[in-house]
Design a protein around this motif. Structure first.
Motif, PDB file in Angstrom:
ATOM      1  N   GLY A  20       0.809  -1.206   0.000  1.00  0.00           N
ATOM      2  CA  GLY A  20       0.000   0.000   0.000  1.00  0.00           C
ATOM      3  C   GLY A  20       0.844   1.257   0.000  1.00  0.00           C
ATOM      4  N   ALA A  21       0.186   2.384  -0.166  1.00  0.00           N
ATOM      5  CA  ALA A  21       0.900   3.659  -0.255  1.00  0.00           C
ATOM      6  C   ALA A  21       1.632   4.010   1.036  1.00  0.00           C
ATOM      7  CB  ALA A  21      -0.082   4.773  -0.622  1.00  0.00           C
ATOM      8  N   ASP A  22       1.164   3.476   2.170  1.00  0.00           N
ATOM      9  CA  ASP A  22       1.826   3.747   3.445  1.00  0.00           C
ATOM     10  C   ASP A  22       2.887   2.703   3.785  1.00  0.00           C
ATOM     11  OD1 ASP A  22       0.233   1.572   3.935  1.00  0.00           O
ATOM     12  OD2 ASP A  22      -0.755   2.398   5.715  1.00  0.00           O
ATOM     13  N   GLY A  23       3.196   1.805   2.824  1.00  0.00           N
ATOM     14  CA  GLY A  23       4.211   0.778   3.043  1.00  0.00           C
ATOM     15  C   GLY A  23       3.687  -0.516   3.631  1.00  0.00           C
ATOM     16  N   THR A  24       2.401  -0.589   3.878  1.00  0.00           N
ATOM     17  CA  THR A  24       1.821  -1.807   4.440  1.00  0.00           C
ATOM     18  C   THR A  24       1.861  -2.941   3.424  1.00  0.00           C
ATOM     19  OG1 THR A  24       0.308  -0.499   5.798  1.00  0.00           O
ATOM     20  CG2 THR A  24      -0.257  -2.819   5.457  1.00  0.00           C
ATOM     21  N   LEU A  25       2.253  -4.133   3.898  1.00  0.00           N
ATOM     22  CA  LEU A  25       2.225  -5.315   3.048  1.00  0.00           C
ATOM     23  C   LEU A  25       0.808  -5.874   3.068  1.00  0.00           C
ATOM     24  CD1 LEU A  25       5.581  -7.071   4.062  1.00  0.00           C
ATOM     25  CD2 LEU A  25       5.137  -5.549   2.133  1.00  0.00           C
ATOM     26  N   LEU A  26       0.076  -5.681   1.986  1.00  0.00           N
ATOM     27  CA  LEU A  26      -1.328  -6.078   1.920  1.00  0.00           C
ATOM     28  C   LEU A  26      -1.481  -7.565   1.622  1.00  0.00           C
ATOM     29  CD1 LEU A  26      -2.546  -3.076  -0.253  1.00  0.00           C
ATOM     30  CD2 LEU A  26      -2.664  -3.276   2.240  1.00  0.00           C
ATOM     31  N   HIS A  27      -0.504  -8.115   0.944  1.00  0.00           N
ATOM     32  CA  HIS A  27      -0.538  -9.534   0.580  1.00  0.00           C
ATOM     33  C   HIS A  27       0.887  -9.980   0.330  1.00  0.00           C
ATOM     34  CE1 HIS A  27      -1.605 -13.304  -1.369  1.00  0.00           C
ATOM     35  NE2 HIS A  27      -0.922 -12.949  -2.437  1.00  0.00           N
ATOM     36  N   LEU A 287      15.066  -5.761   9.117  1.00  0.00           N
ATOM     37  CA  LEU A 287      13.922  -6.177   8.297  1.00  0.00           C
ATOM     38  C   LEU A 287      14.003  -7.620   7.814  1.00  0.00           C
ATOM     39  CD1 LEU A 287      13.416  -2.941   6.163  1.00  0.00           C
ATOM     40  CD2 LEU A 287      12.225  -3.629   8.258  1.00  0.00           C
ATOM     41  N   GLY A 288      15.152  -8.258   8.000  1.00  0.00           N
ATOM     42  CA  GLY A 288      15.287  -9.651   7.595  1.00  0.00           C
ATOM     43  C   GLY A 288      15.029  -9.849   6.118  1.00  0.00           C
ATOM     44  N   ASP A 289      14.387 -10.979   5.768  1.00  0.00           N
ATOM     45  CA  ASP A 289      14.220 -11.280   4.344  1.00  0.00           C
ATOM     46  C   ASP A 289      13.030 -10.567   3.716  1.00  0.00           C
ATOM     47  OD1 ASP A 289      12.071 -12.718   5.293  1.00  0.00           O
ATOM     48  OD2 ASP A 289      12.649 -14.622   4.379  1.00  0.00           O
ATOM     49  N   THR A 290      12.383  -9.665   4.479  1.00  0.00           N
ATOM     50  CA  THR A 290      11.328  -8.840   3.875  1.00  0.00           C
ATOM     51  C   THR A 290      11.894  -7.562   3.258  1.00  0.00           C
ATOM     52  OG1 THR A 290      10.857  -7.585   5.903  1.00  0.00           O
ATOM     53  CG2 THR A 290       9.665  -9.667   5.587  1.00  0.00           C
ATOM     54  N   ALA A 291      13.175  -7.275   3.501  1.00  0.00           N
ATOM     55  CA  ALA A 291      13.755  -6.009   3.046  1.00  0.00           C
ATOM     56  C   ALA A 291      13.659  -5.849   1.533  1.00  0.00           C
ATOM     57  CB  ALA A 291      15.209  -5.903   3.493  1.00  0.00           C
ATOM     58  N   GLY A 292      13.941  -6.909   0.786  1.00  0.00           N
ATOM     59  CA  GLY A 292      13.916  -6.817  -0.664  1.00  0.00           C
ATOM     60  C   GLY A 292      12.540  -6.455  -1.192  1.00  0.00           C
ATOM     61  N   CYS A 293      11.497  -7.102  -0.655  1.00  0.00           N
ATOM     62  CA  CYS A 293      10.123  -6.806  -1.071  1.00  0.00           C
ATOM     63  C   CYS A 293       9.728  -5.374  -0.710  1.00  0.00           C
ATOM     64  CB  CYS A 293       9.154  -7.778  -0.397  1.00  0.00           C
ATOM     65  SG  CYS A 293       8.596  -9.078  -1.499  1.00  0.00           S
ATOM     66  N   LEU A 294      10.029  -4.992   0.522  1.00  0.00           N
ATOM     67  CA  LEU A 294       9.698  -3.639   0.950  1.00  0.00           C
ATOM     68  C   LEU A 294      10.423  -2.609   0.085  1.00  0.00           C
ATOM     69  CD1 LEU A 294       9.859  -4.208   4.796  1.00  0.00           C
ATOM     70  CD2 LEU A 294       7.811  -3.602   3.498  1.00  0.00           C
ATOM     71  N   GLY A 295      11.681  -2.890  -0.221  1.00  0.00           N
ATOM     72  CA  GLY A 295      12.446  -1.979  -1.062  1.00  0.00           C
ATOM     73  C   GLY A 295      11.898  -1.909  -2.477  1.00  0.00           C
ATOM     74  N   ALA A 296      11.490  -3.055  -3.022  1.00  0.00           N
ATOM     75  CA  ALA A 296      10.906  -3.063  -4.367  1.00  0.00           C
ATOM     76  C   ALA A 296       9.622  -2.241  -4.395  1.00  0.00           C
ATOM     77  CB  ALA A 296      10.639  -4.498  -4.813  1.00  0.00           C
ATOM     78  N   GLY A 297       8.839  -2.333  -3.320  1.00  0.00           N
ATOM     79  CA  GLY A 297       7.644  -1.501  -3.231  1.00  0.00           C
ATOM     80  C   GLY A 297       7.986  -0.019  -3.188  1.00  0.00           C
ATOM     81  N   LEU A 298       9.041   0.324  -2.455  1.00  0.00           N
ATOM     82  CA  LEU A 298       9.481   1.719  -2.417  1.00  0.00           C
ATOM     83  C   LEU A 298       9.912   2.210  -3.797  1.00  0.00           C
ATOM     84  CD1 LEU A 298      11.540   1.699   0.905  1.00  0.00           C
ATOM     85  CD2 LEU A 298       9.366   2.891   0.502  1.00  0.00           C
ATOM     86  N   LEU A 299      10.626   1.348  -4.534  1.00  0.00           N
ATOM     87  CA  LEU A 299      11.033   1.721  -5.895  1.00  0.00           C
ATOM     88  C   LEU A 299       9.813   2.054  -6.750  1.00  0.00           C
ATOM     89  CD1 LEU A 299      13.797  -0.911  -6.816  1.00  0.00           C
ATOM     90  CD2 LEU A 299      14.132   1.480  -6.178  1.00  0.00           C
ATOM     91  N   ALA A 300       8.760   1.231  -6.613  1.00  0.00           N
ATOM     92  CA  ALA A 300       7.557   1.443  -7.420  1.00  0.00           C
ATOM     93  C   ALA A 300       6.863   2.743  -7.046  1.00  0.00           C
ATOM     94  CB  ALA A 300       6.603   0.256  -7.243  1.00  0.00           C
TER      95      ALA A 300
END
Length: 310
Positions: A20-27, A287-300
């Motif tokens: 989501g726009a606030d960085g929440t992992l929705l799925h 952030l452990g192994d979620t860092a890559g996903c969170l970062g990819a979301g930030l890139l988007a």
């Protein structure tokens, strides 16, 4: 609900999320890359995964993703959206951004290097939150870094900034895949510690985590292997500190999971080498192994913000 697709592609597996726009992992979801079926199969797996995520978002959140971000290993030309080279996936000059954009209905796609993307997440919302200058170093199969400046990761003029693993710390050391000898990652990565410990203990099934446990138990051979790796790592880090002067030094990756078994001697070894430099805070990634996903979301989301402002 507005959201983006975030994909973190590894050598054998992929982690994905709708963010989501606030960085929440929705799925969140994971899949194998299908590497054993060849490079073309890996690409098709990525494209299919992204399309499935788009469909999931449309079904569950009322609209498809507005953008996508993808993090991949190897050499990345983010500006052109090309995965230049990834040995473990068999890629050369793969136009991944365009392929994903086509599969997802022409939505904007941001492409990033896996470690720099993870570093972006750690810098903004993890161990480096609130820090204006940080260096993120991932100690995994190899060693790579991300240089953070005011919430943005510096890619460099040619997309290879932060490759701290190829700083030569022992000129007469082991040969590296890059063609040099004594690169930091040949001596202080999780893979390097695994090799050294397996040889020292005579058990080829032992790995870096086993070595850390043996260090905690006081095993003399493990202590020697660990001390050699920490010494090499400190030598590489002091070079980076001299060049970059970070306020915070964030250490992540598999080797960092050893906790204070790594951080206590590492902090001491770096401090011993400091002369005129200012010692940064040396902290573990959070952030452990979620860092890559969170970062990819930030890139988007960053890509969307840039397009709106232009």
């Amino acid at each position: 609900m507005r959201h983006v697709i975030a994909l973190d592609v590894g050598g054998t597996g992929m982690k994905a999320a709708l963010v989501g726009a606030d960085g929440t992992l929705l799925h969140e979801e994971r899949r194998a890359t299908g590497r054993e079926r060849g490079p073309d199969a890996v690409v098709e797996t990525i494209l299919g995964f992204a399309a499935d995520l788009r469909a999931y978002g449309e079904e569950h959140f009322g609209e498809p993703a507005v953008a996508a971000g993808v993090a991949v290993p190897g050499i990345v030309d983010a500006e052109r959206g090309i995965a230049v080279y990834a040995a473990n996936l068999g890629w050369r000059d793969l136009p991944l951004r365009d392929l994903l954009g086509e599969r997802l209905g022409s939505v904007p796609v941001a492409l990033g290097h896996d470690v720099r993307t993870g570093g972006l997440a750690e810098g903004r919302g993890g161990a480096g939150h609130g820090t204006d200058r940080f260096l993120f170093v991932a100690l995994g199969t190899g060693i790579a870094g991300a240089i953070g400046i005011d919430g943005v990761v510096e890619a460099g003029a040619h997309g290879s900034a932060g490759e701290i693993g190829h700083i030569v710390v022992r000129p007469d050391g082991p040969e590296c895949g890059c063609g040099q000898r004594g690169c930091l990652e040949t001596l202080a990565s999780a893979a390097a510690v695994t090799r050294a410990w397996a040889a020292a203990c005579g058990d080829p099934t032992q790995d870096a985590a086993d070595c850390a446990r043996a260090v905690d138990a006081g095993d003399p051979a493990a202590l020697r292997v660990w001390a050699d790796a920490v010494d090499a790592l400190a030598a590489g880090l002091i070079t980076a500190i001299t060049l970059l002067d970070p306020r915070t030094l964030i250490i992540g990756g598999g080797l960092a999971e050893a906790g204070e078994t790594l951080f206590t001697p590492l902090r001491a070894a770096v401090e011993e080498r400091v002369t005129f430099q200012t010692l940064p805070h040396i902290v573990p990634a959070t952030l452990g192994d979620t860092a890559g996903c969170l970062g990819a979301g930030l890139l988007a989301w960053d890509l969307l913000a840039t397009e709106v402002s232009v």
